[in-house]
Enzyme design. Sequence first.
Site, PDB file in Angstrom:
ATOM      1  N   PHE A   1       0.858  -1.180   0.000  1.00  0.00           N
ATOM      2  CA  PHE A   1       0.000   0.000   0.000  1.00  0.00           C
ATOM      3  C   PHE A   1       0.898   1.235   0.000  1.00  0.00           C
ATOM      4  O   PHE A   1       1.553   1.540   1.005  1.00  0.00           O
ATOM      5  CB  PHE A   1      -0.922  -0.037   1.225  1.00  0.00           C
ATOM      6  CG  PHE A   1      -1.350  -1.446   1.504  1.00  0.00           C
ATOM      7  CD1 PHE A   1      -1.985  -2.170   0.502  1.00  0.00           C
ATOM      8  CD2 PHE A   1      -1.030  -2.084   2.689  1.00  0.00           C
ATOM      9  CE1 PHE A   1      -2.314  -3.497   0.683  1.00  0.00           C
ATOM     10  CE2 PHE A   1      -1.349  -3.414   2.886  1.00  0.00           C
ATOM     11  CZ  PHE A   1      -1.993  -4.121   1.887  1.00  0.00           C
TER      12      PHE A   1
ATOM     13  N   ASP B   1       2.088   4.401   0.538  1.00  0.00           N
ATOM     14  CA  ASP B   1       1.796   5.553   1.395  1.00  0.00           C
ATOM     15  C   ASP B   1       3.047   6.426   1.493  1.00  0.00           C
ATOM     16  O   ASP B   1       3.856   6.457   0.571  1.00  0.00           O
ATOM     17  CB  ASP B   1       1.332   5.049   2.774  1.00  0.00           C
ATOM     18  CG  ASP B   1       2.448   4.334   3.524  1.00  0.00           C
ATOM     19  OD1 ASP B   1       3.437   3.934   2.875  1.00  0.00           O
ATOM     20  OD2 ASP B   1       2.353   4.194   4.752  1.00  0.00           O
TER      21      ASP B   1
ATOM     22  N   ASP C   1       4.407  -5.582   3.719  1.00  0.00           N
ATOM     23  CA  ASP C   1       3.936  -4.228   3.987  1.00  0.00           C
ATOM     24  C   ASP C   1       3.821  -3.979   5.484  1.00  0.00           C
ATOM     25  O   ASP C   1       4.294  -2.957   5.991  1.00  0.00           O
ATOM     26  CB  ASP C   1       2.570  -3.993   3.325  1.00  0.00           C
ATOM     27  CG  ASP C   1       2.062  -2.597   3.597  1.00  0.00           C
ATOM     28  OD1 ASP C   1       2.350  -1.692   2.801  1.00  0.00           O
ATOM     29  OD2 ASP C   1       1.398  -2.385   4.639  1.00  0.00           O
TER      30      ASP C   1
HETATM   31  N1  LIG Z   1       1.578   0.840   3.799  1.00  0.00           N
HETATM   32  C1  LIG Z   1       0.797   1.019   4.842  1.00  0.00           C
HETATM   33  N2  LIG Z   1       0.394   2.260   5.159  1.00  0.00           N
HETATM   34  C2  LIG Z   1      -0.389   2.402   6.241  1.00  0.00           C
HETATM   35  C3  LIG Z   1      -0.810   1.349   7.034  1.00  0.00           C
HETATM   36  C4  LIG Z   1      -1.609   1.870   8.045  1.00  0.00           C
HETATM   37  C5  LIG Z   1      -2.257   1.175   9.198  1.00  0.00           C
HETATM   38  N3  LIG Z   1      -2.656  -0.129   8.940  1.00  0.00           N
HETATM   39  C6  LIG Z   1      -3.060  -0.869  10.097  1.00  0.00           C
HETATM   40  C7  LIG Z   1      -3.449  -2.194   9.721  1.00  0.00           C
HETATM   41  C8  LIG Z   1      -2.840  -3.120  10.448  1.00  0.00           C
HETATM   42  C9  LIG Z   1      -1.957  -2.571  11.409  1.00  0.00           C
HETATM   43  O1  LIG Z   1      -2.379  -2.854  12.692  1.00  0.00           O
HETATM   44  C10 LIG Z   1      -1.983  -1.083  11.102  1.00  0.00           C
HETATM   45  O2  LIG Z   1      -2.311  -0.348  12.227  1.00  0.00           O
HETATM   46  C11 LIG Z   1      -1.657   3.251   7.848  1.00  0.00           C
HETATM   47  N4  LIG Z   1      -0.916   3.550   6.754  1.00  0.00           N
HETATM   48  C12 LIG Z   1      -0.548   4.846   6.219  1.00  0.00           C
HETATM   49  O3  LIG Z   1       0.545   5.331   6.995  1.00  0.00           O
HETATM   50  C13 LIG Z   1       0.512   6.757   7.014  1.00  0.00           C
HETATM   51  C14 LIG Z   1       0.246   7.223   8.432  1.00  0.00           C
HETATM   52  O4  LIG Z   1       1.395   7.396   9.131  1.00  0.00           O
HETATM   53  P1  LIG Z   1       1.386   8.361  10.431  1.00  0.00           P
HETATM   54  O5  LIG Z   1       1.145   9.767   9.914  1.00  0.00           O
HETATM   55  O6  LIG Z   1       2.734   8.125  11.041  1.00  0.00           O
HETATM   56  O7  LIG Z   1       0.254   7.848  11.312  1.00  0.00           O
HETATM   57  C15 LIG Z   1      -0.691   7.163   6.157  1.00  0.00           C
HETATM   58  O8  LIG Z   1      -0.300   7.345   4.806  1.00  0.00           O
HETATM   59  C16 LIG Z   1      -1.575   5.944   6.314  1.00  0.00           C
HETATM   60  O9  LIG Z   1      -2.546   5.871   5.278  1.00  0.00           O
HETATM   61  C17 LIG Z   1      -0.354   0.025   6.692  1.00  0.00           C
HETATM   62  O10 LIG Z   1      -0.659  -0.994   7.327  1.00  0.00           O
HETATM   63  N5  LIG Z   1       0.447  -0.059   5.591  1.00  0.00           N
END
Ligand SMILES: Nc1nc2c(c(CN[C@H]3C=C[C@H](O)[C@@H]3O)cn2[C@@H]2O[C@H](COP(=O)(O)O)[C@@H](O)[C@H]2O)c(=O)[nH]1
Length: 306
Positions: A213, A215, A283
């Site tokens: 994903f 991000d 990821d």
């Molecule tokens: N690639 C990827 N990006 C993810 C996540 C997640 C959360 N997934 C949940 C699912 C299972 C786990 O328990 C996680 O808690 C958020 N993001 C992205 O990160 C950024 C936020 O950063 P900060 O501003 O520091 O909070 C924002 O672009 C957000 O869209 C992920 O899993 N993979």
Amino acid sequence: MDQVKATTAFVASSSSHVVVDSAGIEKAVENIQGKIPKIEWDFEGIHYFDNGPLTVQYLFVLDTLNFCFWPDKKLSYDDLASGLKEALENDKSVFDADHLQKFTGLQLRNLLKWPRPLPLEDERIRLLHEVGFELERSFGGKASNLVQSCGRSAAKLVATIASHFPGFRDHSVYKGHQIFLYKRAQIFAADLYGAFKGQGYGEFNDISSITIFADYIVPAMLWKLGVLKYSSALASIIESNKEIASGSEEEVELRACSIYAVEKMRDLISVKLGKQVLSVELDLWLWAYGVQNPSLPHHRTLSIYY
Ligand SMILES: Nc1nc2c(c(CN[C@H]3C=C[C@H](O)[C@@H]3O)cn2[C@@H]2O[C@H](COP(=O)(O)O)[C@@H](O)[C@H]2O)c(=O)[nH]1
């Protein structure tokens, strides 16, 4: 998902600002030494879960709003996940489709107990309205019906979401070509898979087709691992927290090269270690380490997609 893989490979082969470094990939895979650190979904203990359709509704609302936290220095994904969880525990009807269509910015802020406007708050509200409207129009108001209509195919779920909900159409045009990234649609499939542990609403027969994903955390981790290399101009923009325009070559390269690089890591793990790993697993590992390193510089783009 084939479109995501093919178009991000095109970006990686044409890129001007970001390089996917094969030596960096080799090294990262060697360091893993056969053990991809296993991270539990919800390792932070912040998500709502009741093993039923309300969890699906929660995750769909969560991933509708799962973007752009960085403009507020204190706001993070955890505030969103835990705030929505608490709201649902207090009122089981809070994310009903008719309620979603009526949300105001102030209500969302109050729900999350956030003392000031959220980044891109008007866009967040517009997207909630869109989701409520389309869920009601086509899926009896329930995200669980949307998931069930896809017959255990994560790829079909991503395609169905993109065709019904314009706010999930995470595409860009790069050097004249349409590039598909689908961060929030894919993460919804992965969240179902993680939350329901591959059973029930989380059972997909093609979960391996999902990519990472794209991000702003995962590219930063791949850079730290030496998998991605930046031009000196791009490195200095990122290090000085200067904004990068949405849809710019730099932004598309950062995201697309991240997807491509992790697909290459998967291929190499399969060849060298004889193991099939999922992008979902890679990821979660990369993201979990990335967010635990808040000093890691990441790119800053105002976007509803991630
Ligand atoms: N690639 C990827 N990006 C993810 C996540 C997640 C959360 N997934 C949940 C699912 C299972 C786990 O328990 C996680 O808690 C958020 N993001 C992205 O990160 C950024 C936020 O950063 P900060 O501003 O520091 O909070 C924002 O672009 C957000 O869209 C992920 O899993 N993979």
